[in-house]
Design a protein around this motif. Structure first.
Motif, short mmCIF file in Angstrom:
data_model
loop_
_atom_site.label_atom_id
_atom_site.label_comp_id
_atom_site.label_asym_id
_atom_site.label_seq_id
_atom_site.Cartn_x
_atom_site.Cartn_y
_atom_site.Cartn_z
N ASN A 60 -6.22 -2.36 3.78
CA ASN A 60 -5.32 -1.50 4.53
C ASN A 60 -6.08 -0.75 5.61
O ASN A 60 -7.10 -0.12 5.34
CB ASN A 60 -4.64 -0.51 3.58
CG ASN A 60 -3.46 0.19 4.20
OD1 ASN A 60 -2.92 -0.24 5.22
ND2 ASN A 60 -3.01 1.26 3.58
N TYR A 67 0.86 -1.18 0.00
CA TYR A 67 0.00 0.00 0.00
C TYR A 67 0.89 1.23 0.00
O TYR A 67 1.84 1.33 0.77
CB TYR A 67 -0.92 0.00 1.22
CG TYR A 67 -1.95 -1.10 1.18
CD1 TYR A 67 -3.02 -1.05 0.29
CD2 TYR A 67 -1.85 -2.21 2.02
CE1 TYR A 67 -3.96 -2.07 0.24
CE2 TYR A 67 -2.79 -3.22 1.98
CZ TYR A 67 -3.84 -3.15 1.09
OH TYR A 67 -4.78 -4.16 1.04
N GLN A 68 0.60 2.18 -0.86
CA GLN A 68 1.42 3.37 -1.03
C GLN A 68 1.49 4.21 0.25
O GLN A 68 2.52 4.79 0.55
CB GLN A 68 0.87 4.21 -2.18
CG GLN A 68 1.73 5.39 -2.53
CD GLN A 68 1.18 6.14 -3.74
OE1 GLN A 68 0.09 5.86 -4.23
NE2 GLN A 68 1.93 7.09 -4.22
N SER A 69 0.42 4.25 1.02
CA SER A 69 0.37 5.12 2.19
C SER A 69 1.26 4.67 3.34
O SER A 69 1.70 5.51 4.13
CB SER A 69 -1.07 5.25 2.69
OG SER A 69 -1.55 3.99 3.13
N ASN A 70 1.54 3.36 3.44
CA ASN A 70 2.30 2.89 4.61
C ASN A 70 3.18 1.66 4.35
O ASN A 70 3.73 1.10 5.29
CB ASN A 70 1.35 2.62 5.79
CG ASN A 70 0.26 1.64 5.45
OD1 ASN A 70 0.28 1.00 4.41
ND2 ASN A 70 -0.72 1.54 6.33
N ASN A 71 3.30 1.26 3.11
CA ASN A 71 4.17 0.13 2.73
C ASN A 71 3.79 -1.20 3.37
O ASN A 71 4.61 -2.11 3.44
CB ASN A 71 5.65 0.44 3.00
CG ASN A 71 6.31 1.08 1.83
OD1 ASN A 71 5.79 1.08 0.72
ND2 ASN A 71 7.48 1.65 2.05
N ARG A 72 2.58 -1.33 3.82
CA ARG A 72 2.12 -2.63 4.32
C ARG A 72 1.86 -3.56 3.14
O ARG A 72 1.52 -3.11 2.04
CB ARG A 72 0.84 -2.47 5.13
CG ARG A 72 1.08 -1.87 6.48
CD ARG A 72 -0.17 -1.87 7.31
NE ARG A 72 0.07 -1.32 8.63
CZ ARG A 72 -0.88 -0.89 9.42
NH1 ARG A 72 -2.15 -0.96 9.05
NH2 ARG A 72 -0.57 -0.40 10.62
N ALA A 102 9.39 5.77 -5.48
CA ALA A 102 9.12 7.05 -4.81
C ALA A 102 10.31 7.99 -4.96
O ALA A 102 10.14 9.19 -5.18
CB ALA A 102 8.82 6.82 -3.34
N PRO A 161 -4.72 1.96 7.92
CA PRO A 161 -3.57 2.76 8.34
C PRO A 161 -3.57 3.16 9.81
O PRO A 161 -2.52 3.30 10.41
CB PRO A 161 -3.65 3.99 7.45
CG PRO A 161 -4.51 3.62 6.31
CD PRO A 161 -5.44 2.56 6.81
N ARG A 181 8.59 -3.70 -1.13
CA ARG A 181 8.85 -2.46 -0.40
C ARG A 181 10.03 -1.72 -1.00
O ARG A 181 10.01 -0.49 -1.14
CB ARG A 181 9.09 -2.76 1.08
CG ARG A 181 7.82 -3.12 1.83
CD ARG A 181 8.09 -3.43 3.29
NE ARG A 181 6.83 -3.63 4.00
CZ ARG A 181 6.63 -4.56 4.91
NH1 ARG A 181 7.61 -5.38 5.26
NH2 ARG A 181 5.47 -4.67 5.51
#
Length: 123
Positions: free
Chosen positions: A49, A24-29, A119, A51, A112
């Protein structure tokens, strides 16, 4: 891992499923999805996700409301995951699974690293 067919013979997808890993882009999970083994079409997103919730790096929140029960049971039989608890947050309620496969954890680490490189390149 990418070419390994999981859950072959389950009623909801007899040909089996491939596991795909993203983050997931927001938190790398880990963002895990399942792809049909026979036609390579998307089948279902396995994870969701959350967050605002604390999860360990080797845990995922399973979108169990979205995945047929026979597939969930077959995935647990692969020994890639083990259920550790249930999370309830807002309108979402589902299991948290611990990833116990070193191969899958390596694959997530690669995803990741790829996301971090993407990024950096776009910054």
């Amino acid at each position: 891992m990418e070419d390994r067919i999981l859950c072959a013979g389950v009623p909801s997808c007899p040909a089996g499923l491939h596991l795909r890993v993203h983050v997931y882009q927001s938190n790398n999970r880990p963002a895990l999805s399942l792809i049909c083994a026979d036609d390579f079409m998307p089948y279902v997103d396995l994870t969701s996700n959350l967050p605002g919730q604390q999860l360990a790096d080797d845990e995922v929140f399973v979108a169990a409301w979205n995945v047929p029960d026979d597939v969930l049971a077959a995935l647990l039989e692969t020994d890639l995951f083990v259920p550790v608890r249930t999370l309830v947050t807002g309108f979402a309620r589902g299991p948290v699974w611990k990833i116990q496969s070193a191969e899958l954890l390596d694959w997530i680490a690669d995803a990741r690293a790829d996301a971090a490189a993407d990024a950096s390149a776009s910054a």
